[in-house]
Design a protein around this motif. Structure first.
Motif, PDB file in Angstrom:
ATOM      1  N   LEU A 136      -6.639  -0.562  -1.438  1.00 47.59           N
ATOM      2  CA  LEU A 136      -5.910   1.077  -2.200  1.00 47.59           C
ATOM      3  C   LEU A 136      -6.459   2.135  -3.219  1.00 47.59           C
ATOM      4  O   LEU A 136      -6.963   3.096  -3.482  1.00 47.59           O
ATOM      5  CB  LEU A 136      -4.119   0.385  -2.442  1.00 47.59           C
ATOM      6  N   LEU A 192      -9.338   3.899  -1.652  1.00 50.47           N
ATOM      7  CA  LEU A 192      -8.913   5.341  -1.734  1.00 50.47           C
ATOM      8  C   LEU A 192      -8.803   5.864  -2.779  1.00 50.47           C
ATOM      9  O   LEU A 192      -8.697   7.026  -2.525  1.00 50.47           O
ATOM     10  CB  LEU A 192      -7.300   5.274  -0.597  1.00 50.47           C
ATOM     11  N   LEU A 202       1.256   6.210   0.523  1.00 50.83           N
ATOM     12  CA  LEU A 202       0.226   6.450   2.026  1.00 50.83           C
ATOM     13  C   LEU A 202       0.697   7.811   3.030  1.00 50.83           C
ATOM     14  O   LEU A 202       0.129   8.815   3.192  1.00 50.83           O
ATOM     15  CB  LEU A 202      -0.231   5.418   2.710  1.00 50.83           C
ATOM     16  N   TYR A 212       0.743  -0.876   0.031  1.00 52.25           N
ATOM     17  CA  TYR A 212       0.095   0.125   0.197  1.00 52.25           C
ATOM     18  C   TYR A 212       1.108   1.227   0.129  1.00 52.25           C
ATOM     19  O   TYR A 212       0.825   1.861  -0.896  1.00 52.25           O
ATOM     20  CB  TYR A 212      -1.109   0.313   1.486  1.00 52.25           C
ATOM     21  N   ASN A 213       1.610   1.115   0.155  1.00 53.87           N
ATOM     22  CA  ASN A 213       2.865   2.804   0.381  1.00 53.87           C
ATOM     23  C   ASN A 213       4.094   2.115  -0.218  1.00 53.87           C
ATOM     24  O   ASN A 213       4.948   2.440  -0.008  1.00 53.87           O
ATOM     25  CB  ASN A 213       3.107   2.425   2.646  1.00 53.87           C
TER      26      ASN A 213
END
Length: 457
Positions: A237, A240, A14, A8-9
């Protein structure tokens, strides 16, 4: 396959989003911090370009330019820049530094000719501009965008970059637009309180020009769509990114400036069309799934925007006033400005009326300081035949390059953004110049190394 927080990062995605949300909060709460952010960002990228190894110079230049392109409207809106045109000058400076360190392609000569063709209009302007017109300021205002395009195009033409770097460039571009979106929500949390008509609304645009705000948010919408389809591993994700896309789209809608939104629709359509037809069967199925989520998000955003604007948004896009009466001029005065510019071209077909003279003529006529909304009309009026040659170079050089290099997935999307933007907003911001230049990059893809299996005897 299980998706971890590290996925995700990836690239600190993020972390950077949270940092730029915080940046939007800081700019609203403590306006003076804006100049510190501006100077800090400039020094960071300037020193990075100077200090990184030669093979990393291209990456540093492109990321620095992308960041200031995305942040330009925010810096103008919050009066954080050291000058109104600062972001354009920074893009010019960074790309000139890139040219100094990495040189230019020998095939980029059309853009040398393009820059030379801009000069006669300056000479004519020195004769035609009235005494009370500020010569240097006026010339810089109308030519900073075209010069920015020319220098950026020289740097980018046929320059090899990886697909992953190009995605990173789009990411650096969208991060300050996320900060802009956050700032807009804080500046005008309730849209209903500032609406009185279907005209473009500066109060819903951070107290700034709705046209520029709509344009930069439209660019952010496109960058988020790219992220949704190409860099969203896992449902969390993807959701988001859809939320961020929805927030940008909502703020673009409520500016009531249609140009940036319509440009975003055209650019996204160009990108998705190319992406779909260049994908295999399995990838096409994934694209269809992502597209369904994307359409749902866009529809929900429209319904929320319509409800929050008490139906005025629907009337705006139907070209109606607040009472539901159809407006006569769908272009909100832009057509009249364009026709004035055509009269200037017909009256001075060879060398034009001179750089910035069209705006100067409107001041003389008592119309006011109305800048051109259409770069094509301005080029023809102020540059004459030179303007025609400039347009031919800008349109056909990238198309000719595409015939020998078709690997840039975003080629048509980038050109579409440039062309759509210059037809509703001119080149007031650096975005169309830099995005045009990105279409000229020579994009490479990571090679898949064959797997060698040892034969069993």
């Amino acid at each position: 396959m299980r998706v971890t927080f590290r996925d995700y990062n990836a690239d600190n995605y993020l972390t950077l989003i949270l940092l730029h949300i915080g940046m939007g909060l800081a700019l609203y709460a403590i306006p003076v911090v804006g100049k510190l952010i501006f100077v800090g960002a400039f020094l960071y990228f300037f020193l990075k370009i100077v200090m990184v190894p030669k093979k990393e110079k291209t990456r540093a230049v492109l990321l620095g330019c992308a960041y200031f392109v995305g942040a330009e409207v925010l810096f103008r809106m919050t009066k954080s820049g050291l000058s109104y045109e600062a972001s354009k000058y920074i893009v010019i400076l960074f790309t000139l530094m890139g040219i100094f360190y990495r040189g230019v392609s020998g095939k980029g000569h059309p853009y040398f000719m393009y820059l030379i063709l801009l000069v006669p209009a300056i000479v004519v302007a020195s004769i035609t501009l009235t005494f009370d017109a500020r010569f240097r300021t006026n010339i810089a205002f109308v030519l900073s965008g075209p010069v920015c395009l020319g220098i950026a195009a020289l740097f980018c033409y046929d320059r090899k970059v990886s697909q992953s770097l190009l995605l990173e460039v789009l990411n650096y571009m969208v991060l300050p637009i996320i900060a802009t979106t956050c700032y807009l929500f804080l500046y005008t949390p309730s849209i209903k309180d500032v609406l009185s008509s279907t005209a473009s609304n500066s109060a819903a645009s951070g107290g700034f020009g709705p046209n520029q705000v709509s344009t930069i948010l439209g660019l952010g919408m496109f960058a988020m769509v790219v992220r949704i389809f190409l860099r969203s591993p896992g449902t969390v994700l993807k959701v988001l990114n859809l939320v961020v896309f929805g927030a940008m789209t909502y703020r673009a809608f409520v500016t009531f400036s249609r140009g940036g939104v319509i440009a975003a629709v055209i650019v996204v359509a160009a990108f998705l069309w190319v992406l779909f037809w260049r994908s295999n069967a399995r990838q096409k199925n994934q694209i269809v799934g992502s597209f369904a989520l994307f359409v749902v998000a866009a529809a929900v955003t429209w319904m929320i925007s319509s409800q929050q604007t008490m139906g005025l948004l629907d009337k705006r896009y139907a070209n109606e006033d607040a009472l539901g009466r159809e407006k006569e001029d769908v272009a909100t005065g832009r057509l009249d400005l364009f026709m004035e510019e055509m009269e200037g071209f017909l009256g001075h077909p060879f060398f034009g009326v001179g750089a910035s003279r069209t705006k100067n003529m409107r001041v003389e006529a008592g119309i006011g300081h109305l800048p051109s909304h259409n770069e094509i009309g301005r080029l023809l009026s102020e540059h004459g035949i030179m303007g025609i040659l400039i347009l031919l170079i800008l349109i056909f050089t990238p198309l000719a390059y595409r015939t020998t290099n078709n690997r840039n997935l975003f080629f048509y999307a980038f050109l579409a953004f440039w062309f759509a933007t210059i037809n509703h907003s001119g080149m007031r911001i650096a975005a169309p110049s830099f995005v045009y230049a990105l279409a000229l990059l020579n994009v490479t893809y990571a090679k898949k190394h064959p797997v060698h299996r040892k034969q069993i005897k």
